[in-house]
Enzyme design. Structure first.
Site, PDB file in Angstrom:
ATOM      1  N   ASP A 172     -29.341  -6.981  30.559  1.00  0.00           N
ATOM      2  CA  ASP A 172     -29.540  -5.582  31.151  1.00  0.00           C
ATOM      3  C   ASP A 172     -29.475  -5.621  32.610  1.00  0.00           C
ATOM      4  OD1 ASP A 172     -29.360  -2.963  30.561  1.00  0.00           O
ATOM      5  OD2 ASP A 172     -31.586  -2.814  30.341  1.00  0.00           O
ATOM      6  N   GLU A 173     -29.338  -4.493  33.017  1.00  0.00           N
ATOM      7  CA  GLU A 173     -29.421  -4.271  34.802  1.00  0.00           C
ATOM      8  C   GLU A 173     -28.371  -5.266  35.307  1.00  0.00           C
ATOM      9  OE1 GLU A 173     -30.381  -1.780  35.568  1.00  0.00           O
ATOM     10  OE2 GLU A 173     -32.194  -1.076  34.123  1.00  0.00           O
ATOM     11  N   ALA A 174     -27.127  -5.792  34.723  1.00  0.00           N
ATOM     12  CA  ALA A 174     -26.202  -6.809  35.121  1.00  0.00           C
ATOM     13  C   ALA A 174     -25.622  -6.474  36.697  1.00  0.00           C
ATOM     14  CB  ALA A 174     -25.281  -6.968  34.042  1.00  0.00           C
ATOM     15  N   GLN A 175     -25.634  -4.939  37.010  1.00  0.00           N
ATOM     16  CA  GLN A 175     -25.002  -4.590  38.468  1.00  0.00           C
ATOM     17  C   GLN A 175     -25.910  -5.470  39.317  1.00  0.00           C
ATOM     18  OE1 GLN A 175     -26.933  -2.473  36.490  1.00  0.00           O
ATOM     19  NE2 GLN A 175     -28.457  -1.661  37.639  1.00  0.00           N
ATOM     20  N   GLY A 220     -21.782   2.269  32.335  1.00  0.00           N
ATOM     21  CA  GLY A 220     -22.057   3.770  32.234  1.00  0.00           C
ATOM     22  C   GLY A 220     -22.958   4.302  33.305  1.00  0.00           C
ATOM     23  N   THR A 221     -22.914   5.419  33.517  1.00  0.00           N
ATOM     24  CA  THR A 221     -24.141   6.090  34.509  1.00  0.00           C
ATOM     25  C   THR A 221     -25.453   5.716  34.100  1.00  0.00           C
ATOM     26  OG1 THR A 221     -24.026   8.266  33.493  1.00  0.00           O
ATOM     27  CG2 THR A 221     -22.616   7.724  35.199  1.00  0.00           C
TER      28      THR A 221
END
Length: 232
Positions: free
Chosen positions: A86-89, A9-10
């Site tokens: 989390d913050e997997a990008q 998601g954004t």
């Protein structure tokens, strides 16, 4: 069977809040897990939500090997049933491969959370690899909104209050910063492509040189389920 699930998601759509909630739910159910994050807004080794929730986590450096971390815990006699990532990008593609291997060969559930695309609308390498490998990709149901009221689908970066479309892919910032800082704003596709942030729209509305017909304002969509009418 274990799964690799990517929740995307954004910014401002509640990814970190859901990550902390899922960790709580699985822990209460008697499962043992590990939390991971990278470059969280609250600092190193912290998983934080904009609602004020916090959790201690392992910081994902580029040399971290998820397989070795889980193996070391299990060799020490500790259970690892799931991972919250989390913050997997920001993860390397090799690290995403390691997460998939943990699911397939060790039966560890992996719940990854991240932004799909950057401020230039380009996929983050970590997110792209997750889309390629995940058993499920789930777009979060909590919708962030553009300043015009439409559903926000894109992340915009601002510098000194002005939207930019060039620069390094990763620059840590937040959606609540001063005009003199690097910040982010979520926009609908139309306003992202026209570089029309909230402050730009406000400035245009106040300018005597801009006619009302020149203002780029998206209509606010009707509530879901509302009956539509047509005239002819």
């Amino acid at each position: 069977m274990a799964e690799l699930v990517f929740f995307s998601g954004t910014m401002d759509c509640g990814k970190s809040t859901l990550a902390l909630q899922m960790n709580h739910n699985h822990t209460v159910a008697g499962r043992a897990g590990l939390l991971f994050t990278q470059q969280d807004r609250a600092g190193e080794a912290v998983l934080s939500s904009r609602l004020g929730l916090l959790g201690q986590a392992l910081e994902v450096q580029h040399d971290l090997d998820f397989w070795e971390v889980v193996v070391s815990h299990r060799m020490a006699g500790e259970r690892v049933d799931f991972l919250i990532c989390d913050e997997a990008q920001f993860y390397d593609t090799e690290q995403i491969d390691q997460l998939a291997r943990l699911v397939d060969e060790m039966g560890v559930d992996v719940f990854a959370f991240g932004i799909t695309a950057d401020f230039r609308t380009r996929l983050f390498p970590g997110s792209q690899r997750l889309i390629e490998l995940a058993d499920r990709v789930q777009v979060l149901q909590v919708e962030a909104l553009c300043w015009c009221g439409a559903r926000a689908t894109h992340n915009a970066r601002t510098e000194d209050g002005v939207m930019v479309v060039e620069g390094a892919q990763v620059v840590v910032g937040d959606t609540n910063v001063g005009a003199s800082e690097v910040g982010y704003e979520v926009l609908c596709r139309r306003h992202h492509m026209r570089r029309m942030t909230r402050s730009a729209a406000h400035a245009a509305a106040l300018s005597p040189d801009v006619l009302p017909l020149d203002l780029d304002i998206c209509p606010v969509p009707p509530p879901r389920g509302a009956a539509s009418t047509a005239t002819g």
